[in-house]
Design a protein around this motif. Structure first.
Motif, PDB file in Angstrom:
ATOM      1  N   VAL A   4       0.624  -1.163   0.016  1.00 32.97           N
ATOM      2  CA  VAL A   4       0.213   0.544   0.016  1.00 32.97           C
ATOM      3  C   VAL A   4       1.079   1.293   0.284  1.00 32.97           C
ATOM      4  N   ARG A   5       0.654   2.082  -0.720  1.00 31.47           N
ATOM      5  CA  ARG A   5       1.461   3.513  -1.148  1.00 31.47           C
ATOM      6  C   ARG A   5       0.529   4.387  -0.840  1.00 31.47           C
ATOM      7  N   ASP A   6       1.339   5.714  -0.603  1.00 37.48           N
ATOM      8  CA  ASP A   6       0.771   6.652  -0.557  1.00 37.48           C
ATOM      9  C   ASP A   6       0.627   7.556  -1.793  1.00 37.48           C
ATOM     10  N   LYS A   7      -0.050   8.214  -2.419  1.00 37.02           N
ATOM     11  CA  LYS A   7      -0.300   8.832  -3.626  1.00 37.02           C
ATOM     12  C   LYS A   7       0.496   9.402  -3.918  1.00 37.02           C
ATOM     13  N   ASN A   8       0.972  10.714  -3.207  1.00 42.15           N
ATOM     14  CA  ASN A   8       1.636  11.666  -2.845  1.00 42.15           C
ATOM     15  C   ASN A   8       2.489  11.939  -2.335  1.00 42.15           C
ATOM     16  N   SER A   9       3.274  10.874  -1.340  1.00 40.39           N
ATOM     17  CA  SER A   9       4.384  11.200  -1.165  1.00 40.39           C
ATOM     18  C   SER A   9       5.202   9.615  -1.800  1.00 40.39           C
ATOM     19  N   PHE A  10       4.642   8.636  -2.025  1.00 39.03           N
ATOM     20  CA  PHE A  10       5.048   7.592  -2.397  1.00 39.03           C
ATOM     21  C   PHE A  10       5.536   6.846  -2.083  1.00 39.03           C
ATOM     22  N   GLN A  11       4.764   6.848  -0.981  1.00 42.71           N
ATOM     23  CA  GLN A  11       6.007   6.348   0.845  1.00 42.71           C
ATOM     24  C   GLN A  11       5.420   5.022   0.589  1.00 42.71           C
ATOM     25  N   ILE A  12       5.930   3.647   1.224  1.00 44.73           N
ATOM     26  CA  ILE A  12       5.108   2.690   1.196  1.00 44.73           C
ATOM     27  C   ILE A  12       5.192   2.370   2.294  1.00 44.73           C
ATOM     28  N   LEU A  13       3.485   2.258   2.999  1.00 46.39           N
ATOM     29  CA  LEU A  13       2.980   2.484   4.479  1.00 46.39           C
ATOM     30  C   LEU A  13       2.475   1.361   4.673  1.00 46.39           C
ATOM     31  N   HIS A  14       2.157   0.084   4.288  1.00 45.31           N
ATOM     32  CA  HIS A  14       2.055  -1.190   4.630  1.00 45.31           C
ATOM     33  C   HIS A  14       2.502  -2.395   3.355  1.00 45.31           C
ATOM     34  N   THR A  15       3.385  -3.508   3.686  1.00 44.13           N
ATOM     35  CA  THR A  15       3.547  -4.880   3.084  1.00 44.13           C
ATOM     36  C   THR A  15       2.639  -5.739   3.219  1.00 44.13           C
ATOM     37  N   LEU A  16       2.289  -6.426   2.353  1.00 41.53           N
ATOM     38  CA  LEU A  16       1.148  -8.149   3.305  1.00 41.53           C
ATOM     39  C   LEU A  16       1.820  -9.028   2.040  1.00 41.53           C
ATOM     40  N   SER A  17       2.345 -10.089   3.361  1.00 38.13           N
ATOM     41  CA  SER A  17       3.229 -11.207   2.468  1.00 38.13           C
ATOM     42  C   SER A  17       2.175 -12.390   1.861  1.00 38.13           C
ATOM     43  N   ALA A  18       1.613 -12.379   0.773  1.00 37.71           N
ATOM     44  CA  ALA A  18       0.225 -12.885   0.773  1.00 37.71           C
ATOM     45  C   ALA A  18       0.307 -14.158  -0.973  1.00 37.71           C
ATOM     46  N   ASP A  19      -0.432 -13.878  -0.997  1.00 36.52           N
ATOM     47  CA  ASP A  19      -0.853 -15.407  -2.118  1.00 36.52           C
ATOM     48  C   ASP A  19      -0.997 -13.895  -2.827  1.00 36.52           C
ATOM     49  N   LEU A  20      -0.842 -13.590  -4.329  1.00 34.28           N
ATOM     50  CA  LEU A  20      -1.835 -13.095  -5.537  1.00 34.28           C
ATOM     51  C   LEU A  20      -2.601 -13.141  -6.408  1.00 34.28           C
ATOM     52  N   SER A  21      -2.743 -14.562  -5.830  1.00 32.05           N
ATOM     53  CA  SER A  21      -3.708 -14.900  -6.782  1.00 32.05           C
ATOM     54  C   SER A  21      -4.960 -15.052  -5.728  1.00 32.05           C
ATOM     55  N   LEU A  22      -5.011 -14.542  -4.306  1.00 34.79           N
ATOM     56  CA  LEU A  22      -6.270 -15.020  -4.179  1.00 34.79           C
ATOM     57  C   LEU A  22      -6.826 -13.062  -4.348  1.00 34.79           C
ATOM     58  N   ASN A  23      -6.075 -12.085  -4.717  1.00 28.87           N
ATOM     59  CA  ASN A  23      -6.310 -11.187  -5.703  1.00 28.87           C
ATOM     60  C   ASN A  23      -7.004 -10.102  -4.050  1.00 28.87           C
ATOM     61  N   LEU A  24      -6.684  -9.623  -3.177  1.00 28.27           N
ATOM     62  CA  LEU A  24      -7.401  -9.436  -2.183  1.00 28.27           C
ATOM     63  C   LEU A  24      -7.115  -7.650  -2.138  1.00 28.27           C
ATOM     64  N   SER A  25      -8.523  -7.292  -1.424  1.00 28.57           N
ATOM     65  CA  SER A  25      -8.488  -6.079  -1.467  1.00 28.57           C
ATOM     66  C   SER A  25      -7.732  -5.258  -1.065  1.00 28.57           C
ATOM     67  N   GLY A  26      -7.782  -3.453  -0.794  1.00 24.16           N
ATOM     68  CA  GLY A  26      -6.880  -2.765  -0.578  1.00 24.16           C
ATOM     69  C   GLY A  26      -7.053  -2.939   0.913  1.00 24.16           C
ATOM     70  N   GLN A  27      -8.447  -3.376   1.823  1.00 29.27           N
ATOM     71  CA  GLN A  27      -8.899  -2.944   2.638  1.00 29.27           C
ATOM     72  C   GLN A  27      -8.531  -4.408   3.558  1.00 29.27           C
ATOM     73  N   GLN A  28      -8.411  -5.337   2.795  1.00 27.70           N
ATOM     74  CA  GLN A  28      -8.026  -6.832   2.938  1.00 27.70           C
ATOM     75  C   GLN A  28      -6.926  -6.852   3.136  1.00 27.70           C
ATOM     76  N   VAL A  29      -5.918  -5.814   2.425  1.00 27.54           N
ATOM     77  CA  VAL A  29      -3.953  -5.690   2.770  1.00 27.54           C
ATOM     78  C   VAL A  29      -3.889  -4.769   3.868  1.00 27.54           C
ATOM     79  N   TYR A  30      -5.003  -3.717   3.915  1.00 28.59           N
ATOM     80  CA  TYR A  30      -4.405  -2.458   5.136  1.00 28.59           C
ATOM     81  C   TYR A  30      -5.950  -2.178   5.538  1.00 28.59           C
ATOM     82  N   SER A  31      -6.161  -2.784   6.935  1.00 31.24           N
ATOM     83  CA  SER A  31      -7.453  -1.900   7.595  1.00 31.24           C
ATOM     84  C   SER A  31      -7.496  -0.632   7.343  1.00 31.24           C
ATOM     85  N   ALA A  32      -6.650   0.262   7.404  1.00 29.87           N
ATOM     86  CA  ALA A  32      -6.946   1.722   6.968  1.00 29.87           C
ATOM     87  C   ALA A  32      -6.990   2.582   5.654  1.00 29.87           C
TER      88      ALA A  32
END
Length: 212
Positions: A4-32
């Motif tokens: 999850v990256r901030d659109k303005n600062s391009f800072q990485i806010l959160h990372t999650l090691s999970a199978d990409l085939s799960l096709n997780l949504s942003g909310q599922q990856v990062y609650s905020a």
């Protein structure tokens, strides 16, 4: 891996090691997760590179050395350091960079000199001197690889002995010398065009009087 990256600062806010085939949504990856200020990225790389681009599908890929040169993220002194170039390329060029793998031969490495010339990146006298010095080093390395100093001296001594012996015809000593002479000329022919172009650039950035 999801990022999850901030659109303005391009800072990485959160990372999650999970199978990409799960096709997780942003909310599922990062609650905020906030779609207005954040973006969800994906990566097939083991680690998040220091510098990367994002493709149209949201996958990140490490920037190539050429891209870093264009963006100014690496400097000429670092890239064209004759002593550290090989190790720099080995660390910067890998299959994830969309470059040719197998860096065992010089031909498989990107022609960085031609690249910086093509994109007009040599815009100061200092840069032109750095690149020219690198070309000189590459020329000397190519000569050393084909004719070591000991071999060169041995062939020259044999050639001088041939001359002292009255230059007998069809002599192997002469043949070896001529073969070496042609080999050196061939190496020079490969390096001379780029060296001449760098000298032209030197003149254009105020270095007309400098000689390498």
């Amino acid at each position: 891996m999801y990022l999850v990256r901030d659109k303005n600062s391009f800072q990485i806010l959160h990372t999650l090691s999970a199978d990409l085939s799960l096709n997780l949504s942003g909310q599922q990856v990062y609650s905020a997760f906030n779609s207005e200020t954040m973006e969800l990225l994906k990566s097939k790389l083991g680690d998040v590179p220091d510098a990367f681009n994002v493709d149209e599908d949201g996958f990140i890929y490490a920037k190539t050395l050429q891209e870093k040169l264009l963006s100014g993220e690496v400097d000429f002194a670092q890239v064209f350091n004759a002593q550290s170039l090989d190790s720099h390329l080995d660390s910067a060029l890998d299959p994830s960079l969309n470059c040719t793998g197998g860096l065992d031969s010089h031909e498989e490495r990107p022609d960085l000199v031609a690249f910086v010339l093509e994109h007009n990146l040599i815009d100061t006298l200092q840069k032109s001197k750095i690149v020219f010095g690198y070309l000189v080093s590459q020329f000397e390395q190519a000569l050393q690889a084909k004719y070591s100093q000991g071999m060169e001296l041995k062939i020259l001594k044999s050639y001088m002995d041939w001359q002292d012996d009255g230059k007998p015809e069809e002599d192997a000593r002469q043949a070896k010398y001529l073969k070496m002479k042609d080999g050196v000329a061939g190496i020079k022919a490969l390096h001379k065009p780029l060296m001449n172009r760098i000298k032209e650039v030197m003149g254009g950035v105020g270095g007309g009087g400098w000689r390498g």
